[in-house]
Design a protein around this motif. Sequence first.
Motif, PDB file in Angstrom:
ATOM      1  N   LYS A 290      -5.204  62.917  19.915  1.00  0.00           N
ATOM      2  CA  LYS A 290      -4.970  61.617  20.326  1.00  0.00           C
ATOM      3  C   LYS A 290      -5.779  60.404  19.583  1.00  0.00           C
ATOM      4  CE  LYS A 290      -5.650  59.002  24.804  1.00  0.00           C
ATOM      5  NZ  LYS A 290      -6.228  58.965  26.149  1.00  0.00           N
ATOM      6  N   ILE A 291      -4.865  59.558  19.418  1.00  0.00           N
ATOM      7  CA  ILE A 291      -5.648  58.168  18.459  1.00  0.00           C
ATOM      8  C   ILE A 291      -6.528  57.536  19.692  1.00  0.00           C
ATOM      9  CG2 ILE A 291      -5.113  56.142  17.495  1.00  0.00           C
ATOM     10  CD1 ILE A 291      -2.819  57.374  16.363  1.00  0.00           C
ATOM     11  N   TYR A 292      -7.722  57.193  19.231  1.00  0.00           N
ATOM     12  CA  TYR A 292      -8.789  56.326  19.963  1.00  0.00           C
ATOM     13  C   TYR A 292      -8.850  54.957  18.985  1.00  0.00           C
ATOM     14  CZ  TYR A 292      -9.487  60.197  22.846  1.00  0.00           C
ATOM     15  OH  TYR A 292      -9.341  61.289  23.796  1.00  0.00           O
ATOM     16  N   PRO A 293      -9.142  53.881  19.609  1.00  0.00           N
ATOM     17  CA  PRO A 293      -9.520  52.466  18.652  1.00  0.00           C
ATOM     18  C   PRO A 293     -10.848  52.792  18.012  1.00  0.00           C
ATOM     19  CG  PRO A 293      -9.013  51.757  21.061  1.00  0.00           C
ATOM     20  CD  PRO A 293      -9.156  53.536  21.006  1.00  0.00           C
ATOM     21  N   LEU A 294     -10.882  52.314  16.928  1.00  0.00           N
ATOM     22  CA  LEU A 294     -12.062  52.315  15.833  1.00  0.00           C
ATOM     23  C   LEU A 294     -11.877  50.954  15.062  1.00  0.00           C
ATOM     24  CD1 LEU A 294     -14.677  53.467  14.828  1.00  0.00           C
ATOM     25  CD2 LEU A 294     -13.174  54.740  13.149  1.00  0.00           C
ATOM     26  N   SER A 326       2.296  53.123   1.620  1.00  0.00           N
ATOM     27  CA  SER A 326       2.380  54.486   1.300  1.00  0.00           C
ATOM     28  C   SER A 326       1.149  55.335   1.483  1.00  0.00           C
ATOM     29  CB  SER A 326       2.594  54.659  -0.391  1.00  0.00           C
ATOM     30  OG  SER A 326       2.623  55.910  -0.735  1.00  0.00           O
ATOM     31  N   LEU A 327      -0.195  54.589   1.363  1.00  0.00           N
ATOM     32  CA  LEU A 327      -1.461  55.346   1.578  1.00  0.00           C
ATOM     33  C   LEU A 327      -1.468  55.661   2.817  1.00  0.00           C
ATOM     34  CD1 LEU A 327      -3.993  55.658  -0.419  1.00  0.00           C
ATOM     35  CD2 LEU A 327      -4.855  53.700   0.590  1.00  0.00           C
ATOM     36  N   VAL A 328      -1.269  54.774   3.964  1.00  0.00           N
ATOM     37  CA  VAL A 328      -1.252  55.518   5.184  1.00  0.00           C
ATOM     38  C   VAL A 328      -0.183  56.342   5.703  1.00  0.00           C
ATOM     39  CG1 VAL A 328      -2.672  53.511   5.977  1.00  0.00           C
ATOM     40  CG2 VAL A 328      -0.409  53.459   6.278  1.00  0.00           C
ATOM     41  N   LYS A 329       0.994  56.184   5.154  1.00  0.00           N
ATOM     42  CA  LYS A 329       2.090  56.945   5.634  1.00  0.00           C
ATOM     43  C   LYS A 329       2.217  58.384   5.005  1.00  0.00           C
ATOM     44  CE  LYS A 329       7.087  57.245   5.627  1.00  0.00           C
ATOM     45  NZ  LYS A 329       8.356  56.565   5.201  1.00  0.00           N
ATOM     46  N   ASP A 330       1.689  58.337   3.506  1.00  0.00           N
ATOM     47  CA  ASP A 330       1.875  59.669   3.020  1.00  0.00           C
ATOM     48  C   ASP A 330       0.716  60.516   2.721  1.00  0.00           C
ATOM     49  OD1 ASP A 330       4.642  59.201   2.790  1.00  0.00           O
ATOM     50  OD2 ASP A 330       4.129  58.078   1.010  1.00  0.00           O
ATOM     51  N   VAL A 331      -0.554  59.595   2.942  1.00  0.00           N
ATOM     52  CA  VAL A 331      -1.801  60.375   2.374  1.00  0.00           C
ATOM     53  C   VAL A 331      -2.895  60.444   3.678  1.00  0.00           C
ATOM     54  CG1 VAL A 331      -3.784  60.222   0.726  1.00  0.00           C
ATOM     55  CG2 VAL A 331      -1.402  59.272   0.086  1.00  0.00           C
ATOM     56  N   THR A 332      -3.145  59.438   4.016  1.00  0.00           N
ATOM     57  CA  THR A 332      -4.228  59.680   5.538  1.00  0.00           C
ATOM     58  C   THR A 332      -3.571  60.242   6.446  1.00  0.00           C
ATOM     59  OG1 THR A 332      -3.827  57.172   5.892  1.00  0.00           O
ATOM     60  CG2 THR A 332      -5.503  57.565   4.133  1.00  0.00           C
ATOM     61  N   GLN A 333      -2.344  59.638   6.882  1.00  0.00           N
ATOM     62  CA  GLN A 333      -1.647  60.027   8.124  1.00  0.00           C
ATOM     63  C   GLN A 333      -2.393  60.195   9.342  1.00  0.00           C
ATOM     64  OE1 GLN A 333      -0.224  63.933   6.104  1.00  0.00           O
ATOM     65  NE2 GLN A 333       1.675  62.964   6.210  1.00  0.00           N
ATOM     66  N   GLN A 334      -3.231  59.353   9.639  1.00  0.00           N
ATOM     67  CA  GLN A 334      -4.221  59.351  10.737  1.00  0.00           C
ATOM     68  C   GLN A 334      -3.760  58.219  11.716  1.00  0.00           C
ATOM     69  OE1 GLN A 334      -7.116  61.548  11.299  1.00  0.00           O
ATOM     70  NE2 GLN A 334      -5.849  62.820   9.908  1.00  0.00           N
ATOM     71  N   GLY A 335      -2.713  57.600  11.592  1.00  0.00           N
ATOM     72  CA  GLY A 335      -2.108  56.508  12.312  1.00  0.00           C
ATOM     73  C   GLY A 335      -2.928  55.154  12.124  1.00  0.00           C
ATOM     74  N   GLU A 336      -3.549  55.030  10.618  1.00  0.00           N
ATOM     75  CA  GLU A 336      -4.203  53.925  10.311  1.00  0.00           C
ATOM     76  C   GLU A 336      -3.087  52.663   9.982  1.00  0.00           C
ATOM     77  OE1 GLU A 336      -6.526  57.238   8.266  1.00  0.00           O
ATOM     78  OE2 GLU A 336      -4.245  56.809   8.760  1.00  0.00           O
ATOM     79  N   THR A 337      -3.615  51.483  10.074  1.00  0.00           N
ATOM     80  CA  THR A 337      -2.890  50.406   9.645  1.00  0.00           C
ATOM     81  C   THR A 337      -3.396  49.737   8.309  1.00  0.00           C
ATOM     82  OG1 THR A 337      -2.830  49.726  12.038  1.00  0.00           O
ATOM     83  CG2 THR A 337      -2.084  47.934  10.602  1.00  0.00           C
ATOM     84  N   PRO A 338      -2.284  49.660   7.310  1.00  0.00           N
ATOM     85  CA  PRO A 338      -2.716  49.093   5.981  1.00  0.00           C
ATOM     86  C   PRO A 338      -3.464  47.602   6.344  1.00  0.00           C
ATOM     87  CG  PRO A 338      -0.273  49.555   6.240  1.00  0.00           C
ATOM     88  CD  PRO A 338      -0.952  49.723   7.394  1.00  0.00           C
ATOM     89  N   PRO A 508      -9.801  45.736   0.673  1.00  0.00           N
ATOM     90  CA  PRO A 508      -9.504  46.509   1.778  1.00  0.00           C
ATOM     91  C   PRO A 508      -8.237  47.193   1.753  1.00  0.00           C
ATOM     92  CG  PRO A 508      -9.535  44.069   2.101  1.00  0.00           C
ATOM     93  CD  PRO A 508      -9.502  44.052   0.696  1.00  0.00           C
ATOM     94  N   LEU A 509      -8.333  48.522   2.220  1.00  0.00           N
ATOM     95  CA  LEU A 509      -7.106  49.478   2.091  1.00  0.00           C
ATOM     96  C   LEU A 509      -6.532  49.807   3.426  1.00  0.00           C
ATOM     97  CD1 LEU A 509      -8.582  52.287  -0.308  1.00  0.00           C
ATOM     98  CD2 LEU A 509      -7.571  50.319  -0.886  1.00  0.00           C
ATOM     99  N   PHE A 510      -7.333  50.011   4.414  1.00  0.00           N
ATOM    100  CA  PHE A 510      -6.589  50.252   5.945  1.00  0.00           C
ATOM    101  C   PHE A 510      -7.626  49.945   6.776  1.00  0.00           C
ATOM    102  CE2 PHE A 510      -7.456  54.507   4.081  1.00  0.00           C
ATOM    103  CZ  PHE A 510      -8.208  54.929   5.049  1.00  0.00           C
ATOM    104  N   PHE A 511      -7.152  49.775   8.033  1.00  0.00           N
ATOM    105  CA  PHE A 511      -8.203  49.915   9.414  1.00  0.00           C
ATOM    106  C   PHE A 511      -8.214  51.054   9.837  1.00  0.00           C
ATOM    107  CE2 PHE A 511      -6.312  45.131   9.364  1.00  0.00           C
ATOM    108  CZ  PHE A 511      -7.259  44.598   8.366  1.00  0.00           C
ATOM    109  N   TYR A 512      -9.123  51.619  10.299  1.00  0.00           N
ATOM    110  CA  TYR A 512      -9.291  52.964  10.956  1.00  0.00           C
ATOM    111  C   TYR A 512      -8.850  53.329  12.134  1.00  0.00           C
ATOM    112  CZ  TYR A 512     -13.088  53.922   7.595  1.00  0.00           C
ATOM    113  OH  TYR A 512     -14.003  54.384   6.403  1.00  0.00           O
ATOM    114  N   THR A 513      -8.628  54.483  12.433  1.00  0.00           N
ATOM    115  CA  THR A 513      -8.497  55.048  13.772  1.00  0.00           C
ATOM    116  C   THR A 513      -9.374  56.066  13.974  1.00  0.00           C
ATOM    117  OG1 THR A 513      -6.788  56.389  12.953  1.00  0.00           O
ATOM    118  CG2 THR A 513      -5.986  54.203  13.877  1.00  0.00           C
ATOM    119  N   ASN A 514      -9.831  56.422  15.221  1.00  0.00           N
ATOM    120  CA  ASN A 514     -10.339  57.698  15.475  1.00  0.00           C
ATOM    121  C   ASN A 514      -9.172  58.544  15.988  1.00  0.00           C
ATOM    122  OD1 ASN A 514     -13.151  57.641  15.285  1.00  0.00           O
ATOM    123  ND2 ASN A 514     -13.211  56.183  16.906  1.00  0.00           N
ATOM    124  N   VAL A 515      -8.925  59.696  15.222  1.00  0.00           N
ATOM    125  CA  VAL A 515      -8.089  60.699  15.791  1.00  0.00           C
ATOM    126  C   VAL A 515      -8.788  61.967  16.194  1.00  0.00           C
ATOM    127  CG1 VAL A 515      -6.107  62.295  15.180  1.00  0.00           C
ATOM    128  CG2 VAL A 515      -6.366  60.008  14.432  1.00  0.00           C
TER     129      VAL A 515
END
Length: 542
Positions: A290-294, A326-338, A508-515
């Motif tokens: 589950k994704i939690y805000p961070l 591409s970084l968040v979609k193909d690499v990190t894949q944790q639901g982050e926002t660019p 800045p690359l992306f805004f975090y999420t907690n998964v």
Amino acid sequence: MKKKYLYKTLGGFLATSVLLTGCGGGAAAGTAAGSGGSSSGKQSVSLDLITEPPTLDPAMATDTTSDFVINAAFEGLTHLGSDNKPVPGIAESWSTSQNGTVWTFKLRDAKWSNGDPVTANDFVYAWKHILNPKTGAQFANYLYYIKGAKEYNTNKGSADQVAVKAIDDHTLQVTLNTPVPFFLDLTAFHPYFPVDQKVVEKNPKWAADASTIVSDGPFKVASWQHQQKLVLQKNQNYWDKNSIKLDQVTGVIVNDLNTQYQMFKSGQLDMDVKLPATLTPKLLQSGEAKIYPLAGTYMLEFNTQKKPFDNVNIRKALSLAIDRQSLVKDVTQQGETPAYAFVPPGDPGKNGDFRKEGGDLFKDDVAQAKQLLAQGLKEEGLSQLPPITYQYNTVDYNKKIAEAIQQMWKKNLGVDVTLQNEDWKIYLDKLTKGDFQIGRMGWIQSYTDPSAELDLLKSDFGSNYTRWKNKQFDKYVNEAETTTDVSKRMDDMHKADQLIIDQAPVAPLFFYTNVFAFNKKIDGIVVHPSDTFPDVRYMSVK
């Protein structure tokens, strides 16, 4: 670090910030397979810390792993409730003067884990200790709201001029320079935690070993096998011990996300706090994770005192040549926002969310990046960039991001970059000393306000590893933190946010999420947006 913190740096997570480092491993001792308990019937949970906590001294911690352990073992005047708002901690009540600058806290009858009483003087001692220039605390800046604090920390005043005093053992009075609307949030942050003066004065290395750590929070550090495992046990001297359901929290140190996940699946761990990127989409879809805000930002920091990164156009060129989508979609894949700005979503603005009100401040643009690079090289009298090293702390997550950006810079700008990784503690030391060119970093907010993110790049902030100094930026942030005019302070912080993008000390690359993934037997799951680990004080086993 970070928070938590920040500055919480997400160090191995740092914080400090996400992805921690560490090494070693081993199953969680004291936790039965299948988890959520033990053979003794006591409530026990286990998780992977991912990295060795660099320190458990509240005055010195700057990263999220240390912050997690310190938050479990120590308590300040307040702590965060399950709704993320500050609630009474060691202080049972408080009052303020009419102008909002003088705070008086009434302390409850609380004890340290060794049985010593927690007194107002323990707070006075701890706060002046972190402000002492000889201590070298990077988070001393968080106490600058207190009258006389900055002057003492910068050798322009004395400890006696710091406006915090113990009226008696159970009454603490603090005078601020100006009203601070988020002061109670700050008192829940570890730089504001007390320490047992007798213990610290007797042994300067008191926080380095479980046998000498004395704390006042829900748990105490029962054992600490460095680079392997850290065990927290319920603190029987904690004033609110009856509300704490867990008897033990075991944190193993396994610096491999795939190994961590297999330990979780086999029942050796009750929580998976950093899932492998390749598995995350599937686990989110199935509901296992589950994704939690961070509230934080993953970024690249440029050492602006080292050539060629003292050139703003070169810094901006490297930033604009990154494909964040591409970084968040193909690499990190944790639901982050660019991240197309510095301050993340979730902070209050004039009438809503600060980030939504400010919008995106730039976009990825390879054509513009090429123009800026050519202009920067011309200004520096160079035909091409000299050798560049991108440094990061050792975690597979960080490695994949670094490799992706390395390829983007080569493809989009023809720039060759060498990657170098280090253990988190060593890496953080290099950043502190300025021994880097480009380094990854994460920043997790310690309280819910845009200033919690912007503080990182103030000229006098201890964790501003970029060495960037901008008087106008400092003016915007300082004025925003010292006015009660909501409209003006938000305008100033939006201007500061834009200035970061214009000057590019960071990318800045992306805004975090907690998964997270939890054992189904775990109840009372609370994850604060300022933390990269769940808050174990509310947790229990069904």
